[in-house]
Scaffold this motif. Structure first.
Motif, PDB file in Angstrom:
ATOM      1  N   LEU A  67       0.807  -1.229   0.000  1.00  0.00           N
ATOM      2  CA  LEU A  67       0.000   0.000   0.000  1.00  0.00           C
ATOM      3  C   LEU A  67       0.838   1.276   0.000  1.00  0.00           C
ATOM      4  CD1 LEU A  67      -2.781  -1.050   2.551  1.00  0.00           C
ATOM      5  CD2 LEU A  67      -2.955  -0.958   0.057  1.00  0.00           C
ATOM      6  N   VAL A  68       2.095   1.182   0.446  1.00  0.00           N
ATOM      7  CA  VAL A  68       2.933   2.391   0.550  1.00  0.00           C
ATOM      8  C   VAL A  68       3.011   3.164  -0.767  1.00  0.00           C
ATOM      9  CG1 VAL A  68       5.306   3.206   0.820  1.00  0.00           C
ATOM     10  CG2 VAL A  68       4.286   1.760   2.565  1.00  0.00           C
ATOM     11  N   PRO A  69       3.453   2.547  -1.885  1.00  0.00           N
ATOM     12  CA  PRO A  69       3.569   3.345  -3.115  1.00  0.00           C
ATOM     13  C   PRO A  69       2.230   3.846  -3.638  1.00  0.00           C
ATOM     14  CG  PRO A  69       3.962   1.015  -3.570  1.00  0.00           C
ATOM     15  CD  PRO A  69       3.902   1.162  -2.092  1.00  0.00           C
ATOM     16  N   LEU A  70       1.158   3.083  -3.413  1.00  0.00           N
ATOM     17  CA  LEU A  70      -0.158   3.518  -3.889  1.00  0.00           C
ATOM     18  C   LEU A  70      -0.636   4.733  -3.111  1.00  0.00           C
ATOM     19  CD1 LEU A  70      -1.808  -0.008  -4.246  1.00  0.00           C
ATOM     20  CD2 LEU A  70      -0.816   1.411  -6.046  1.00  0.00           C
ATOM     21  N   LEU A  71      -0.358   4.758  -1.815  1.00  0.00           N
ATOM     22  CA  LEU A  71      -0.730   5.914  -1.010  1.00  0.00           C
ATOM     23  C   LEU A  71       0.157   7.114  -1.303  1.00  0.00           C
ATOM     24  CD1 LEU A  71      -1.467   4.411   2.517  1.00  0.00           C
ATOM     25  CD2 LEU A  71      -3.005   5.864   1.180  1.00  0.00           C
ATOM     26  N   ALA A  72       1.462   6.848  -1.459  1.00  0.00           N
ATOM     27  CA  ALA A  72       2.410   7.956  -1.647  1.00  0.00           C
ATOM     28  C   ALA A  72       2.179   8.695  -2.946  1.00  0.00           C
ATOM     29  CB  ALA A  72       3.840   7.417  -1.586  1.00  0.00           C
ATOM     30  N   GLU A  73       1.557   8.038  -3.930  1.00  0.00           N
ATOM     31  CA  GLU A  73       1.268   8.695  -5.206  1.00  0.00           C
ATOM     32  C   GLU A  73       0.046   9.598  -5.140  1.00  0.00           C
ATOM     33  OE1 GLU A  73       0.829   5.588  -8.048  1.00  0.00           O
ATOM     34  OE2 GLU A  73       2.983   5.388  -8.402  1.00  0.00           O
ATOM     35  N   CYS A  74      -0.720   9.511  -4.051  1.00  0.00           N
ATOM     36  CA  CYS A  74      -1.968  10.262  -3.961  1.00  0.00           C
ATOM     37  C   CYS A  74      -1.699  11.745  -3.706  1.00  0.00           C
ATOM     38  CB  CYS A  74      -2.847   9.703  -2.845  1.00  0.00           C
ATOM     39  SG  CYS A  74      -3.402   8.008  -3.134  1.00  0.00           S
ATOM     40  N   ALA A  75      -2.517  12.584  -4.316  1.00  0.00           N
ATOM     41  CA  ALA A  75      -2.393  14.021  -4.115  1.00  0.00           C
ATOM     42  C   ALA A  75      -2.580  14.353  -2.639  1.00  0.00           C
ATOM     43  CB  ALA A  75      -3.435  14.751  -4.962  1.00  0.00           C
ATOM     44  N   GLY A  76      -1.711  15.213  -2.136  1.00  0.00           N
ATOM     45  CA  GLY A  76      -1.818  15.638  -0.749  1.00  0.00           C
ATOM     46  C   GLY A  76      -1.018  14.799   0.224  1.00  0.00           C
ATOM     47  N   VAL A  77      -0.457  13.676  -0.249  1.00  0.00           N
ATOM     48  CA  VAL A  77       0.349  12.814   0.626  1.00  0.00           C
ATOM     49  C   VAL A  77       1.820  13.062   0.330  1.00  0.00           C
ATOM     50  CG1 VAL A  77       0.946  10.440   1.220  1.00  0.00           C
ATOM     51  CG2 VAL A  77      -1.445  11.055   0.798  1.00  0.00           C
ATOM     52  N   GLU A  78       2.564  13.407   1.359  1.00  0.00           N
ATOM     53  CA  GLU A  78       3.983  13.693   1.182  1.00  0.00           C
ATOM     54  C   GLU A  78       4.852  12.469   1.426  1.00  0.00           C
ATOM     55  OE1 GLU A  78       6.836  16.152   3.946  1.00  0.00           O
ATOM     56  OE2 GLU A  78       5.869  17.511   2.513  1.00  0.00           O
ATOM     57  N   ASP A  79       4.489  11.659   2.425  1.00  0.00           N
ATOM     58  CA  ASP A  79       5.338  10.506   2.758  1.00  0.00           C
ATOM     59  C   ASP A  79       4.505   9.461   3.488  1.00  0.00           C
ATOM     60  OD1 ASP A  79       7.606   8.953   2.955  1.00  0.00           O
ATOM     61  OD2 ASP A  79       8.349   9.936   4.771  1.00  0.00           O
ATOM     62  N   VAL A  80       4.905   8.207   3.333  1.00  0.00           N
ATOM     63  CA  VAL A  80       4.258   7.091   4.031  1.00  0.00           C
ATOM     64  C   VAL A  80       5.365   6.211   4.593  1.00  0.00           C
ATOM     65  CG1 VAL A  80       2.628   5.178   3.872  1.00  0.00           C
ATOM     66  CG2 VAL A  80       2.376   7.150   2.343  1.00  0.00           C
ATOM     67  N   VAL A  81       5.299   5.952   5.895  1.00  0.00           N
ATOM     68  CA  VAL A  81       6.325   5.157   6.572  1.00  0.00           C
ATOM     69  C   VAL A  81       5.638   4.022   7.322  1.00  0.00           C
ATOM     70  CG1 VAL A  81       8.118   5.179   8.353  1.00  0.00           C
ATOM     71  CG2 VAL A  81       7.881   7.117   6.799  1.00  0.00           C
ATOM     72  N   VAL A  82       6.221   2.832   7.228  1.00  0.00           N
ATOM     73  CA  VAL A  82       5.699   1.671   7.958  1.00  0.00           C
ATOM     74  C   VAL A  82       6.439   1.553   9.285  1.00  0.00           C
ATOM     75  CG1 VAL A  82       5.340  -0.826   7.912  1.00  0.00           C
ATOM     76  CG2 VAL A  82       5.201   0.497   5.787  1.00  0.00           C
ATOM     77  N   THR A  83       5.693   1.445  10.379  1.00  0.00           N
ATOM     78  CA  THR A  83       6.300   1.239  11.697  1.00  0.00           C
ATOM     79  C   THR A  83       5.630   0.053  12.377  1.00  0.00           C
ATOM     80  OG1 THR A  83       4.772   2.799  12.749  1.00  0.00           O
ATOM     81  CG2 THR A  83       6.875   3.677  11.980  1.00  0.00           C
ATOM     82  N   GLY A  84       6.336  -0.478  13.378  1.00  0.00           N
ATOM     83  CA  GLY A  84       5.783  -1.591  14.144  1.00  0.00           C
ATOM     84  C   GLY A  84       5.459  -2.782  13.265  1.00  0.00           C
ATOM     85  N   PRO A  85       4.397  -3.487  13.589  1.00  0.00           N
ATOM     86  CA  PRO A  85       4.054  -4.695  12.819  1.00  0.00           C
ATOM     87  C   PRO A  85       3.449  -4.402  11.447  1.00  0.00           C
ATOM     88  CG  PRO A  85       2.395  -4.285  14.496  1.00  0.00           C
ATOM     89  CD  PRO A  85       3.496  -3.287  14.742  1.00  0.00           C
ATOM     90  N   GLY A  86       3.137  -3.121  11.160  1.00  0.00           N
ATOM     91  CA  GLY A  86       2.550  -2.816   9.864  1.00  0.00           C
ATOM     92  C   GLY A  86       1.671  -1.580   9.876  1.00  0.00           C
ATOM     93  N   PHE A  87       1.884  -0.686  10.844  1.00  0.00           N
ATOM     94  CA  PHE A  87       1.123   0.557  10.860  1.00  0.00           C
ATOM     95  C   PHE A  87       1.608   1.473   9.738  1.00  0.00           C
ATOM     96  CE2 PHE A  87       0.779  -0.850  15.308  1.00  0.00           C
ATOM     97  CZ  PHE A  87      -0.611  -0.796  15.471  1.00  0.00           C
TER      98      PHE A  87
END
Length: 325
Positions: A67-87
């Motif tokens: 889901l990271v690259p799909l979210l990061a391509e969305c308008a208004g999203v600057e960055d997406v980072v995975v932490t813990g078990p998958g947050f």
């Protein structure tokens, strides 16, 4: 972007993953986004990857990486980072950087980047002599004219409208790719060099630099795949200015090559792109103990954009863009 809008954005990313066959789950009706908890970062976080992991039969961390690259391509999203078990921790942006916008456009259009309508509806008659270089140049012009909505028609007759300086000897012994380059890289009024210099694998050979740059981009992609991260357009503060400028200038160069029946303009610009890309490519992958970050994903996206332009331009010239060299 409000939490409600972000929730819808996350749902759209899940739906895209399902439509692409990357996840085999039912798209949930709603996704909860909240401020990040301890150990989190960014503006909002969501546990959607943990929510989908069971039905998908995959670890939460793997669902999150899908889901990271799909979210990061969305308008208004600057960055997406995975932490813990998958947050998924999401940082919002107030505006996209020019580099991210350019790279996003190249990714969206692919081989069609730079195509336009400057010659829409026009039939371009190319009357050429019976000469190998004239034939090769005309074939390339037909392909380039098509990128601008025109249709090229090659004829043998008088008066001749396209007469590049003939090659001093048969270029066929160079092989198809080097022969194409030898005839197309010089301007029409320059006599082409039919020498083994076009075959040597060293920096003095422009054709080698262009094809090597494309192969290096593909190698970076394979490396990123082994490290488990994808390309996501973003700001690249340390990107060579010449590379971003060359990529942004490609549509203008392609239009000029079509209007002026000059494939040499395209060939020379590919050299410019390659020369700007080659020093940048070693910075794309993480080094040592570095973990893939948003910066690496943005650099990878910029590298892929350069590869797209190089492959598209070489194809128009009738030259192979190798994945390995």
């Amino acid at each position: 972007m409000t939490p409600v809008e972000l929730s819808r954005t996350v749902l759209r990313a899940v739906r895209r993953a399902v439509d692409a066959g990357e996840l085999d789950v039912a798209v949930p009706e709603r996704v909860v986004v909240t401020p990040p908890g301890p150990g989190g970062c960014g503006d909002y976080a969501t546990n959607v990857a943990l929510q989908l992991a069971g039905p998908a039969g995959q670890p939460p961390a793997l669902v999150a990486e899908i889901l990271v690259p799909l979210l990061a391509e969305c308008a208004g999203v600057e960055d997406v980072v995975v932490t813990g078990p998958g947050f998924l921790n999401i940082s919002l942006s107030s505006a996209s950087s020019p580099t991210a916008t350019l790279v996003g456009e190249i990714r969206r259009l692919g081989a069609g980047y730079g195509h336009g309508d400057a010659l829409a509806g026009q039939v371009v008659a190319l009357r050429v002599p019976y000469d190998v270089r004239a034939e090769v140049v005309a074939d390339a012009v037909v392909r380039i004219v098509a990128t601008q909505g025109g249709r090229g028609e090659v004829e043998h007759g008088e008066p001749v409208s396209l007469r590049p300086v003939p090659a001093p000897e048969d270029p066929a012994p160079l092989g198809p790719d080097a022969a194409q380059w030898a005839l197309l890289h010089p301007a029409a009024h320059d006599r082409p060099r039919i020498t083994a210099d076009h075959l040597v694998q060293r920096e003095s050979n422009p054709l080698f630099r262009v094809r090597y740059a494309h192969a290096r981009v593909r190698a970076v992609g394979r490396g990123a795949g082994r490290l488990g991260f994808g390309a996501v357009p973003g700001d690249v503060p340390d990107a060579p200015g010449g590379l971003v400028t060359a990529l942004a200038d490609y549509p203008r160069i392609l239009t000029g090559a079509a209007v002026h029946r000059a494939p040499d303009r395209l060939a020379r610009h590919l050299v410019t792109v390659a020369d700007a890309a080659l020093p940048f490519l070693p910075t794309v992958l993480p080094h040592g103990d570095e973990k893939p970050s948003a910066a690496h994903r943005a650099r990878f996206a910029l590298a892929e954009a350069a590869g797209t332009v190089l492959a598209g331009g070489l194809s128009l010239l009738g030259i192979d863009a190798p994945d390995h060299l």
